[in-house]
Motif scaffolding. Structure first.
Motif, PDB file in Angstrom:
ATOM      1  N   TRP A 209       0.682  -1.341  -0.014  1.00  0.00           N
ATOM      2  CA  TRP A 209       0.120  -0.122  -0.233  1.00  0.00           C
ATOM      3  C   TRP A 209       0.926   1.328   0.003  1.00  0.00           C
ATOM      4  O   TRP A 209       1.528   1.493   1.010  1.00  0.00           O
ATOM      5  CB  TRP A 209      -0.588   0.014   1.282  1.00  0.00           C
ATOM      6  CG  TRP A 209      -1.498  -1.218   1.614  1.00  0.00           C
ATOM      7  CD1 TRP A 209      -1.803  -2.215   0.827  1.00  0.00           C
ATOM      8  CD2 TRP A 209      -2.297  -1.598   2.900  1.00  0.00           C
ATOM      9  NE1 TRP A 209      -2.430  -3.211   1.383  1.00  0.00           N
ATOM     10  CE2 TRP A 209      -2.916  -2.893   2.807  1.00  0.00           C
ATOM     11  CE3 TRP A 209      -2.260  -1.002   4.024  1.00  0.00           C
ATOM     12  CZ2 TRP A 209      -3.493  -3.636   3.668  1.00  0.00           C
ATOM     13  CZ3 TRP A 209      -2.984  -1.549   5.046  1.00  0.00           C
ATOM     14  CH2 TRP A 209      -3.626  -2.878   4.881  1.00  0.00           C
ATOM     15  N   TRP A 250      -7.310   1.733   7.431  1.00  0.00           N
ATOM     16  CA  TRP A 250      -7.246   0.981   6.262  1.00  0.00           C
ATOM     17  C   TRP A 250      -8.030  -0.292   6.297  1.00  0.00           C
ATOM     18  O   TRP A 250      -7.692  -0.904   7.236  1.00  0.00           O
ATOM     19  CB  TRP A 250      -5.767   0.814   5.830  1.00  0.00           C
ATOM     20  CG  TRP A 250      -5.126   2.158   5.693  1.00  0.00           C
ATOM     21  CD1 TRP A 250      -4.515   2.943   6.718  1.00  0.00           C
ATOM     22  CD2 TRP A 250      -4.709   2.706   4.615  1.00  0.00           C
ATOM     23  NE1 TRP A 250      -3.913   3.989   6.216  1.00  0.00           N
ATOM     24  CE2 TRP A 250      -4.073   3.890   4.817  1.00  0.00           C
ATOM     25  CE3 TRP A 250      -4.802   2.670   3.119  1.00  0.00           C
ATOM     26  CZ2 TRP A 250      -3.507   4.870   3.804  1.00  0.00           C
ATOM     27  CZ3 TRP A 250      -4.504   3.216   2.111  1.00  0.00           C
ATOM     28  CH2 TRP A 250      -3.730   4.395   2.362  1.00  0.00           C
ATOM     29  N   GLU A 255      -7.522  -0.547   1.191  1.00  0.00           N
ATOM     30  CA  GLU A 255      -8.449   0.858   0.907  1.00  0.00           C
ATOM     31  C   GLU A 255      -8.447   1.648   2.102  1.00  0.00           C
ATOM     32  O   GLU A 255      -8.706   1.348   3.174  1.00  0.00           O
ATOM     33  CB  GLU A 255      -9.772   0.413   0.511  1.00  0.00           C
ATOM     34  CG  GLU A 255     -10.851   1.624   0.312  1.00  0.00           C
ATOM     35  CD  GLU A 255     -12.334   1.273   0.338  1.00  0.00           C
ATOM     36  OE1 GLU A 255     -13.187   2.120   0.380  1.00  0.00           O
ATOM     37  OE2 GLU A 255     -12.464  -0.265   0.342  1.00  0.00           O
ATOM     38  N   GLN A 256      -8.024   2.961   1.939  1.00  0.00           N
ATOM     39  CA  GLN A 256      -8.098   4.050   2.847  1.00  0.00           C
ATOM     40  C   GLN A 256      -9.542   4.356   3.311  1.00  0.00           C
ATOM     41  O   GLN A 256     -10.468   4.886   2.326  1.00  0.00           O
ATOM     42  CB  GLN A 256      -7.308   5.200   2.431  1.00  0.00           C
ATOM     43  CG  GLN A 256      -7.286   6.439   3.527  1.00  0.00           C
ATOM     44  CD  GLN A 256      -6.694   7.596   3.204  1.00  0.00           C
ATOM     45  OE1 GLN A 256      -7.376   8.665   3.219  1.00  0.00           O
ATOM     46  NE2 GLN A 256      -5.489   7.479   2.649  1.00  0.00           N
TER      47      GLN A 256
END
Length: 318
Positions: A209, A250, A255-256
């Motif tokens: 990430w 996250w 995915e934030q």
């Protein structure tokens, strides 16, 4: 007074005050924070006793332990599935395990006997530790004098290691924190590469990430999300707005979900200076430990030196 920190569906009250310290006890700064199954908050300090202070979720002081074990550069704290307490000490080059009551039960590494820097052998300034909920194996990010991750059995026997200095997948620049999830995926905060790398338990690279500013503190919350404390710019007392000094959330897919804090650095409620560790309790309240004394621009460098706020609580708003 509290300040509401909203980020999409994630909303928190940033509390002005929370912990109630015993008379005569200071934090100086709080490099590590962790929560056990009873929602007791364990704070690793760099005070004159270099001890762990334990609080209830309401901030009441419960107990302390660890005096005469840690150096003045204690670094990370983690609580295992059985409530054992693990600590990483940069100064002694060791990982220690304590019983839930605070009795020293295991030391991995020889205190004050580091491996050769960048040799890849454990340890040279290890930063953090995590435990597999499935096997009980211990994973260590190592750290400032190695660009390496080590895996040990629950009894401290070395199993394998991976990583080397660099910016490619599987390489690290200051692996600073480590998390193991219920599928034995290993998440490593690769701080100076501004990313989190994900591996299987044998060190095989899975994914990364990117675009996480100096990920420093990291924990797996009871909601199955990973909470990351992002550090501010190195050696900058007044860094540019938006570069670090915040907490992000996250999903395990990278995915934030949220980013919490103020774009400006500061001690004011709702702002951060140097988030170094993160913990989450069963209510999804967030605890943030900060290195506000030793970091560049911190209290040590003021004239005269001062202790700045280093422990914060964000209370989740349902």
């Amino acid at each position: 007074m509290s300040v509401v920190l909203p980020s999409g569906e994630y909303r928190y009250n940033a509390l002005d005050t929370w912990e109630r310290l015993p008379d005569g006890v200071r934090l100086v700064e709080s490099p590590g924070v962790a929560v056990n199954s009873k929602d007791e908050v364990h704070v690793l300090t760099r005070n004159e006793n270099s001890e762990v202070l334990v609080f209830g979720s309401d901030g009441t002081f419960r107990r302390s332990f660890g005096r005469e074990v840690f150096s003045d550069f204690s670094h990370g704290i983690y609580i295992g599935p059985d409530d054992s307490v693990y600590c990483a000490d940069v100064g002694t080059h060791t990982i220690t395990r304590f019983t839930p009551e605070g009795q020293l039960a295991l030391t991995i590494g020889v205190p004050h006997k580091p491996s050769k820097m960048w040799s890849g052998e454990p340890f040279n300034r290890p930063t953090h530790v995590a435990v597999s909920p499935n096997t009980g194996d211990i994973f260590v990010s190592d750290g400032y004098g190695n660009s390496r991750v080590h895996r040990f059995t629950s009894q401290g026997e070395h199993v394998l290691s991976w990583g080397e200095p660099g910016i490619d997948p599987g390489q690290f620049i200051y692996p600073h924190n480590i998390v193991v999830d219920t599928d034995d995926r290993v998440y490593v905060a690769d701080r100076e590469c501004h990313r989190v790398q994900v591996f299987d338990a044998n060190g095989r690279f899975i994914t990364m990430w990117n675009n996480i500013f100096r990920p420093c503190g990291m924990t797996l919350g009871p909601d199955g999300n990973i909470y990351v404390g992002e550090l501010k710019s190195e050696g900058v007392a007044d860094p540019p707005a938006g570069l670090g000094h915040r907490v992000s959330i996250w999903s395990l897919d990278g995915e934030q979900l949220a980013r919490l804090g103020n774009a400006e650095v500061g001690e004011e409620t709702g702002r951060f200076i140097a988030p170094h560790s993160v913990a989450v309790d069963s209510n999804l309240d967030i605890y943030v430990g900060e290195v506000t004394f030793s970091i560049g621009g911190g209290g040590r460098y003021m004239d005269p030196p001062i202790e700045r706020r280093s422990l914060r609580k964000l209370s989740r708003i349902p």
